[in-house]
Design an enzyme around this catalytic site. Structure first.
Site, PDB file in Angstrom:
ATOM      1  N   TYR A   1       7.696   1.982  -2.819  1.00  0.00           N
ATOM      2  CA  TYR A   1       7.242   2.280  -1.444  1.00  0.00           C
ATOM      3  C   TYR A   1       8.390   2.011  -0.459  1.00  0.00           C
ATOM      4  O   TYR A   1       8.715   2.849   0.379  1.00  0.00           O
ATOM      5  CB  TYR A   1       6.017   1.422  -1.094  1.00  0.00           C
ATOM      6  CG  TYR A   1       5.813   1.287   0.393  1.00  0.00           C
ATOM      7  CD1 TYR A   1       5.266   2.327   1.132  1.00  0.00           C
ATOM      8  CD2 TYR A   1       6.214   0.127   1.069  1.00  0.00           C
ATOM      9  CE1 TYR A   1       5.125   2.214   2.506  1.00  0.00           C
ATOM     10  CE2 TYR A   1       6.075   0.011   2.437  1.00  0.00           C
ATOM     11  CZ  TYR A   1       5.538   1.057   3.153  1.00  0.00           C
ATOM     12  OH  TYR A   1       5.412   0.942   4.513  1.00  0.00           O
TER      13      TYR A   1
ATOM     14  N   SER B   1       9.602   1.372   8.460  1.00  0.00           N
ATOM     15  CA  SER B   1       9.046   0.040   8.201  1.00  0.00           C
ATOM     16  C   SER B   1      10.158  -1.002   8.195  1.00  0.00           C
ATOM     17  O   SER B   1      11.299  -0.711   7.790  1.00  0.00           O
ATOM     18  CB  SER B   1       8.381   0.060   6.829  1.00  0.00           C
ATOM     19  OG  SER B   1       8.076  -1.246   6.398  1.00  0.00           O
TER      20      SER B   1
ATOM     21  N   LYS C   1      10.865   4.658   2.016  1.00  0.00           N
ATOM     22  CA  LYS C   1      11.148   4.587   3.458  1.00  0.00           C
ATOM     23  C   LYS C   1      12.663   4.606   3.707  1.00  0.00           C
ATOM     24  O   LYS C   1      13.149   5.272   4.615  1.00  0.00           O
ATOM     25  CB  LYS C   1      10.527   3.326   4.074  1.00  0.00           C
ATOM     26  CG  LYS C   1       9.007   3.320   4.094  1.00  0.00           C
ATOM     27  CD  LYS C   1       8.424   4.265   5.140  1.00  0.00           C
ATOM     28  CE  LYS C   1       6.907   4.347   5.044  1.00  0.00           C
ATOM     29  NZ  LYS C   1       6.308   5.354   5.922  1.00  0.00           N
TER      30      LYS C   1
HETATM   31  C1  UD1 Z   1       3.487  -5.864   3.177  1.00  0.00           C
HETATM   32  C2  UD1 Z   1       4.441  -5.075   2.321  1.00  0.00           C
HETATM   33  C3  UD1 Z   1       5.313  -4.231   3.215  1.00  0.00           C
HETATM   34  C4  UD1 Z   1       4.454  -3.354   4.095  1.00  0.00           C
HETATM   35  C5  UD1 Z   1       3.492  -4.217   4.896  1.00  0.00           C
HETATM   36  C6  UD1 Z   1       2.510  -3.373   5.684  1.00  0.00           C
HETATM   37  C7  UD1 Z   1       4.774  -6.442   0.292  1.00  0.00           C
HETATM   38  C8  UD1 Z   1       5.735  -7.266  -0.509  1.00  0.00           C
HETATM   39  N1  UD1 Z   1       5.221  -5.972   1.466  1.00  0.00           N
HETATM   40  O1  UD1 Z   1       4.238  -6.754   3.994  1.00  0.00           O
HETATM   41  O2  UD1 Z   1       6.173  -3.436   2.421  1.00  0.00           O
HETATM   42  O3  UD1 Z   1       5.252  -2.593   4.981  1.00  0.00           O
HETATM   43  O4  UD1 Z   1       2.724  -5.010   4.012  1.00  0.00           O
HETATM   44  O5  UD1 Z   1       1.809  -4.200   6.573  1.00  0.00           O
HETATM   45  O6  UD1 Z   1       3.650  -6.212  -0.108  1.00  0.00           O
HETATM   46  N2  UD1 Z   1      -0.347 -13.501   2.115  1.00  0.00           N
HETATM   47  C9  UD1 Z   1      -1.090 -14.540   1.601  1.00  0.00           C
HETATM   48  N3  UD1 Z   1      -2.277 -14.234   0.992  1.00  0.00           N
HETATM   49  C10 UD1 Z   1      -2.749 -12.949   0.872  1.00  0.00           C
HETATM   50  C11 UD1 Z   1      -1.968 -11.892   1.411  1.00  0.00           C
HETATM   51  C12 UD1 Z   1      -0.764 -12.204   2.012  1.00  0.00           C
HETATM   52  O7  UD1 Z   1      -0.710 -15.701   1.678  1.00  0.00           O
HETATM   53  O8  UD1 Z   1      -3.844 -12.752   0.309  1.00  0.00           O
HETATM   54  C13 UD1 Z   1       0.928 -13.820   2.811  1.00  0.00           C
HETATM   55  C14 UD1 Z   1       2.165 -13.175   2.188  1.00  0.00           C
HETATM   56  O9  UD1 Z   1       2.690 -13.995   1.190  1.00  0.00           O
HETATM   57  C15 UD1 Z   1       3.060 -13.038   3.424  1.00  0.00           C
HETATM   58  C16 UD1 Z   1       2.086 -12.818   4.583  1.00  0.00           C
HETATM   59  O10 UD1 Z   1       0.827 -13.302   4.121  1.00  0.00           O
HETATM   60  O11 UD1 Z   1       3.753 -14.239   3.659  1.00  0.00           O
HETATM   61  C17 UD1 Z   1       1.936 -11.358   4.985  1.00  0.00           C
HETATM   62  O12 UD1 Z   1       1.598 -10.586   3.828  1.00  0.00           O
HETATM   63  P1  UD1 Z   1       1.137  -9.058   3.929  1.00  0.00           P
HETATM   64  O13 UD1 Z   1       0.074  -8.930   4.964  1.00  0.00           O
HETATM   65  O14 UD1 Z   1       0.827  -8.568   2.560  1.00  0.00           O
HETATM   66  O15 UD1 Z   1       2.415  -8.317   4.516  1.00  0.00           O
HETATM   67  P2  UD1 Z   1       3.935  -8.292   3.975  1.00  0.00           P
HETATM   68  O16 UD1 Z   1       4.039  -8.795   2.601  1.00  0.00           O
HETATM   69  O17 UD1 Z   1       4.792  -8.909   5.017  1.00  0.00           O
END
Ligand code: UD1
Length: 334
Positions: A150, A123, A154
């Site tokens: 998690y 990842s 990795k």
């Molecule tokens: C997350 C995990 C990462 C994992 C990946 C799998 C965390 C901190 N990281 O990545 O370890 O490998 O998923 O795909 O959880 N966001 C919103 N609203 C929401 C959900 C997300 O604004 O309801 C934003 C987040 O702040 C971020 C972006 O969307 O900027 C992507 O978020 P997300 O899909 O959860 O992925 P990651 O955090 O990048």
């Protein structure tokens, strides 16, 4: 190649099994079905015309793995792991046992069976919180400090695999570092099915589009990015699946450890994802800006040159395709 696919009934695993069959390989799935459904196998059969074998077993069970491996394999792709970031903070021992412990038992069984071509589901989380000035992330960028168990699992598994290859150079190990896998199979038959309220952005947006959730909470609009919201390298799961076949075909049997970023090389913001999903679903997606989520980074995206040059792999699906396929799956599965 006859390929053992651990976690092959899961989100990325099931798409990879489809790609393997379509490329003429023979995958056998091992899955404990803790976060996947048996019905996935029949769906893979409907897509490809070939229903793969599923062995219901846990990769931590050495006896079971040794038994499975008796039938002879050329390679193993290892997906089986737990992946909920928040849960890993609450239950670190469960995560280390499943992810790291599972990899131990599997490697021992593979070594005994002389199956030494191994593709590992890593990842982008291994890069930690990168300095924005250093983007895009290269495979040679420093591995950072994870913010949760998690992520640490990795990082640890990558290190264990590097050590194993040093101890026995016959191993051919590909470490595939995924950025943000999203989307679903174009048929609408395979996709991600998170139980409860999704933690990840696109599954959450899908449920807002379908009316199951009322609005997206955007975690922060004060990041140093063009629109202030987080930027990620979203990659279609079907492209990611093809990346595994490419790594297998290019590297099988070649001694060494090979590390590849799998992403598109392009970043998209949270607001761009919401806009693309609105376009593809034709539904309004209300959102509200709330505070930052702990542990989030501002931006990360991949350099994908190495995978393009060495694996002859590149993505063919853009953000709109990811949203369109996610939406088709969302409508079919509920
Ligand atoms: C997350 C995990 C990462 C994992 C990946 C799998 C965390 C901190 N990281 O990545 O370890 O490998 O998923 O795909 O959880 N966001 C919103 N609203 C929401 C959900 C997300 O604004 O309801 C934003 C987040 O702040 C971020 C972006 O969307 O900027 C992507 O978020 P997300 O899909 O959860 O992925 P990651 O955090 O990048």
């Amino acid at each position: 190649m006859r390929v053992l696919v651990t976690g092959g009934a899961g989100f990325i695993g099931s798409h990879t099994v489809v790609s393997l069959i379509e490329a003429g390989h023979e995958p056998v799935i091992v899955d404990n079905l803790v976060n996947a459904k048996r019905s996935v196998v029949a769906r893979i059969g409907r897509i490809t015309g070939h229903e793969p074998e599923l062995v219901e077993a846990d990769v931590r069970d050495l006896d079971a793995m040794e038994k499975v491996l008796q039938s002879g394999y050329d390679a193993c792709i290892h997906f089986a792991a737990l992946k909920a970031v928040g849960e890993s903070v609450e239950k670190p021992l469960l995560y280390y046992d499943n992810n790291v412990g599972g990899t131990f038992a599997l490697l021992e069984a593979l070594s005994g069976a002389e199956v030494k071509t191994f593709v590992f589901s890593s990842s982008a989380t291994v890069y930690g919180d990168p300095d924005p000035a250093t983007l895009p992330l290269l495979e040679s960028s420093p591995i950072g400090a994870a913010t949760n168990p998690y992520g640490w699992s990795k990082i640890m598994m990558e290190q264990i695999l590097r050590d194993v290859q040093v101890s026995d150079p016959e191993w051919s190990i590909s470490l595939l570092r995924y950025f943000n896998p999203v989307g679903a199979h174009q048929s609408g038959l395979l996709g991600e099915d998170p139980s409860g309220i999704p933690n990840n952005l696109m599954p959450y947006v899908a449920k807002v589009a379908s009316g199951e959730l009322s609005k997206v909470k955007v975690f922060g609009n004060d990041y140093p990015t063009p629109d202030g919201t987080g930027v990620r390298d979203f990659v279609h799961v079907a492209d990611l699946a093809d990346g595994h076949v490419a790594a297998l075909e290019k590297r099988a049997g070649e001694q060494g450890v090979f590390t590849y970023n799998l992403g598109t090389g392009e970043g998209h913001s949270v607001l761009e994802v919401i806009a693309a999903y609105e376009r593809q679903s034709g539904k309004p997606i209300p959102y509200e800006i709330v505070g930052r989520r702990a542990g989030d980074v501002a931006s990360n995206w991949a350099s994908v040159e190495k995978a393009r040059l060495e694996l002859d792999w590149q993505t063919t699906r853009d953000l709109d395709d990811m949203c369109a396929d996610s939406w088709r799956w969302q409508q079919n599965s509920h």
